[in-house]
Design a protein around this motif. Structure first.
Motif, short mmCIF file in Angstrom:
data_model
loop_
_atom_site.label_atom_id
_atom_site.label_comp_id
_atom_site.label_asym_id
_atom_site.label_seq_id
_atom_site.Cartn_x
_atom_site.Cartn_y
_atom_site.Cartn_z
N ASN A 245 -15.15 6.39 -20.42
CA ASN A 245 -16.41 6.14 -21.13
C ASN A 245 -17.52 5.68 -20.19
O ASN A 245 -18.54 5.16 -20.64
N PHE A 246 -17.30 5.86 -18.88
CA PHE A 246 -18.36 5.54 -17.93
C PHE A 246 -18.14 6.34 -16.66
O PHE A 246 -17.05 6.85 -16.39
N ASN A 247 -19.22 6.49 -15.87
CA ASN A 247 -19.16 7.21 -14.60
C ASN A 247 -19.87 6.40 -13.52
O ASN A 247 -20.97 5.87 -13.77
N LEU A 248 -19.28 6.32 -12.37
CA LEU A 248 -19.92 5.64 -11.25
C LEU A 248 -21.08 6.48 -10.72
O LEU A 248 -20.99 7.71 -10.68
N SER A 249 -22.14 5.82 -10.33
CA SER A 249 -23.31 6.55 -9.81
C SER A 249 -23.00 7.12 -8.43
O SER A 249 -22.07 6.69 -7.74
N THR A 250 -23.81 8.08 -8.02
CA THR A 250 -23.65 8.68 -6.69
C THR A 250 -23.77 7.63 -5.61
O THR A 250 -23.01 7.63 -4.63
N GLU A 251 -24.72 6.71 -5.78
CA GLU A 251 -24.90 5.65 -4.78
C GLU A 251 -23.67 4.75 -4.70
O GLU A 251 -23.25 4.35 -3.60
N ASP A 252 -23.08 4.44 -5.84
CA ASP A 252 -21.90 3.58 -5.85
C ASP A 252 -20.69 4.29 -5.23
O ASP A 252 -19.89 3.67 -4.52
N LEU A 253 -20.59 5.57 -5.48
CA LEU A 253 -19.51 6.34 -4.87
C LEU A 253 -19.64 6.35 -3.35
O LEU A 253 -18.64 6.27 -2.63
N ARG A 254 -20.86 6.42 -2.86
CA ARG A 254 -21.08 6.39 -1.41
C ARG A 254 -20.68 5.06 -0.81
O ARG A 254 -20.17 4.99 0.32
N GLU A 255 -20.87 3.98 -1.56
CA GLU A 255 -20.45 2.67 -1.07
C GLU A 255 -18.92 2.58 -0.97
O GLU A 255 -18.38 2.01 -0.02
N ILE A 256 -18.24 3.17 -1.93
CA ILE A 256 -16.77 3.15 -1.90
C ILE A 256 -16.25 4.01 -0.75
O ILE A 256 -15.22 3.70 -0.14
N GLU A 257 -16.98 5.08 -0.41
CA GLU A 257 -16.58 5.92 0.72
C GLU A 257 -16.44 5.11 2.01
O GLU A 257 -15.62 5.43 2.88
N LYS A 258 -17.21 4.04 2.12
CA LYS A 258 -17.20 3.23 3.34
C LYS A 258 -15.94 2.38 3.49
O LYS A 258 -15.72 1.78 4.54
N LEU A 259 -15.11 2.34 2.45
CA LEU A 259 -13.92 1.48 2.46
C LEU A 259 -12.70 2.16 3.07
O LEU A 259 -11.65 1.56 3.22
N ASP A 260 -12.85 3.42 3.46
CA ASP A 260 -11.71 4.18 3.99
C ASP A 260 -11.35 3.69 5.39
O ASP A 260 -12.14 3.83 6.33
N ILE A 261 -10.15 3.12 5.53
CA ILE A 261 -9.68 2.64 6.83
C ILE A 261 -8.33 3.25 7.20
O ILE A 261 -7.67 2.82 8.14
N GLY A 262 -7.93 4.27 6.44
CA GLY A 262 -6.68 4.94 6.73
C GLY A 262 -5.44 4.09 6.53
O GLY A 262 -4.43 4.28 7.21
N LYS A 263 -5.50 3.16 5.59
CA LYS A 263 -4.39 2.22 5.39
C LYS A 263 -3.39 2.72 4.36
O LYS A 263 -3.72 2.93 3.20
N HIS A 264 -2.15 2.90 4.78
CA HIS A 264 -1.06 3.26 3.88
C HIS A 264 -0.45 1.99 3.29
O HIS A 264 -0.34 0.97 3.97
N THR A 265 -0.03 2.06 2.03
CA THR A 265 0.73 0.95 1.44
C THR A 265 2.22 1.28 1.40
O THR A 265 3.03 0.48 0.95
N SER A 266 2.56 2.48 1.87
CA SER A 266 3.95 2.90 1.95
C SER A 266 4.11 3.77 3.19
O SER A 266 3.23 3.79 4.05
N GLN A 267 5.21 4.50 3.28
CA GLN A 267 5.43 5.36 4.43
C GLN A 267 4.45 6.52 4.44
O GLN A 267 3.93 6.93 3.39
N SER A 268 4.22 7.07 5.63
CA SER A 268 3.30 8.18 5.80
C SER A 268 4.05 9.48 6.04
O SER A 268 5.06 9.49 6.75
N PRO A 269 3.58 10.59 5.48
CA PRO A 269 4.21 11.89 5.74
C PRO A 269 4.11 12.34 7.20
O PRO A 269 4.78 13.30 7.58
N VAL A 270 3.30 11.67 7.99
CA VAL A 270 3.23 12.03 9.41
C VAL A 270 4.26 11.27 10.24
O VAL A 270 4.41 11.50 11.43
#
Length: 284
Positions: A245-270
C-alpha cells in the motif's frame, strides 16, 4: 486487505511477489502457528527444503488444517543428492513428505557436482507436470551459464541472498537478460543490526510510518525481486506482507543503493572450498 503483486515467469506461470520462508523452523507448534497466520494473512507461497528438516511437518500441518491447496509450495534438492538416480529419490521423498502429487517450485539448492544431470531430472518432472516451475538457488552467473550449456529449459527462478547490504545489481541485470525471475532469501539480512539500526532505513521508516522491515521489503519489490521473509512471530508474519500500500520514492531508493557493502549473512556461492566441503549430514 491488499492487492498482491505477481511476477510473470518465462513459462507463463505467475508467482506471488512475497512468500514465507521456513528455514530452521522445526518446532511443530511454532510452525503450525505461523502457517495458520500465513493463511489468515493471505500468503500464497511457502518455501522449504528437505535439509531444513521440516518438509514432513509442513505436510502434516497443511493436511490436518485442510490447507494443502492454499499455498504454492517450493522445496529444494541438496547437492549431496545430485545425480540422476539420487535426485529422483530426493524428489519422490519430498512429494511424500509434503503430501502432494505435484510441487509448485523445485530448486537445485546450491551449485554442485553433477548439477547438470540433476537439472535434467527436474526438466523431466517439469515436462510431466509434476513440477509447475523449476529453478536454481544460490547460483551466480557462471553457475547458470554452466547449466545452460546442456539445459533444454531455462530456469524460471534463481533464489539468492539479496538485501540492501548485498544488492547484487549485476546479477539482477544478468537474470533479466535471461528472463529468469530473481527471488531473495534472507531479504532482511537476518535482522543484522548494521542494517536494522542504519540511520537511512530508520529515517525512511519514520517518513512512511512503516517498520524497518517493511521499508526493506518494499525496496525489494521496487526492484521486481520476489522475497520470502522468515519469522517465528505471528505479528511479523502479518506485518511483512503489509507492504503493498506504499511505494518508496526514486530519491529514497537511491539512498538505499548507497548501503551496498557486499556483506553476506551466510555462505557465498563463490566460496568454492565451502561448496565442496558441505555435507548433507550437517543440515539435517
Amino acid at each position: 486487505m491488499f492487492d498482491m503483486k505477481y511476477y510473470l515467469l518465462n513459462n507463463g506461470n505467475k508467482i506471488p511477489a512475497l512468500g514465507f520462508g521456513t528455514y530452521t523452523i522445526t518446532d511443530e507448534p511454532t510452525l503450525r502457528k505461523v502457517l495458520l497466520q500465513c493463511a489468515n494473512s493471505n500468503y500464497e507461497l511457502i518455501d522449504t527444503a528437505y535439509v531444513y528438516g521440516n518438509e514432513h511437518i509442513i505436510g502434516k500441518i497443511l493436511k490436518k488444517e485442510n490447507l494443502l491447496d492454499t499455498f504454492q509450495i517450493a522445496t529444494k534438492i541438496w547437492p549431496a543428492e545430485f545425480g540422476r538416480e539420487e535426485t529422483k529419490r530426493a524428489v519422490e521423498r519430498s512429494l511424500k513428505l509434503l503430501k502432494r502429487d505435484y510441487i509448485d517450485i523445485m530448486y537445485l539448492h546450491w551449485p554442485g557436482d553433477d548439477m547438470e544431470k540433476s537439472w535434467k531430472v527436474l526438466e523431466n518432472y517439469y515436462e510431466q507436470g509434476i513440477f509447475k516451475n523449476i529453478g536454481v538457488s544460490n547460483f551466480y552467473e557462471n553457475h547458470i551459464d554452466k547449466i545452460l550449456t546442456t539445459a533444454n529449459i531455462v530456469p524460471q527462478i534463481n533464489q539468492v541472498e539479496i538485501h540492501p547490504m548485498l544488492q547484487k545489481t549485476q546479477l539482477l541485470k544478468y537474470l533479466k537478460s535471461k528472463n529468469i525471475q530473481p527471488m531473495a532469501w534472507s531479504p532482511l539480512a537476518k535482522a543484522d543490526l548494521e542494517l536494522f539500526e542504519n540511520k537511512t532505513i530508520a529515517a525512511l521508516a519514520n517518513k512512511y510510518k512503516k517498520s524497518v522491515a517493511q521499508i526493506i521489503l518494499s525496496w525489494h519489490i521496487s526492484r521486481n525481486t520476489a522475497i520470502i521473509p522468515r519469522t517465528t512471530k505471528e505479528k511479523r508474519v502479518a506485518e511483512n506482507i503489509d507492504i503493498f500500500n506504499f511505494n518508496l520514492s526514486t530519491e529514497d531508493l537511491r539512498e538505499i543503493e548507497k548501503l551496498d557493502i557486499g556483506k553476506h549473512t551466510s555462505q557465498s556461492p563463490v566460496d568454492e572450498k565451502w561448496l565442496k566441503s558441505i555435507r548433507y549430514e550437517d543440515f539435517i
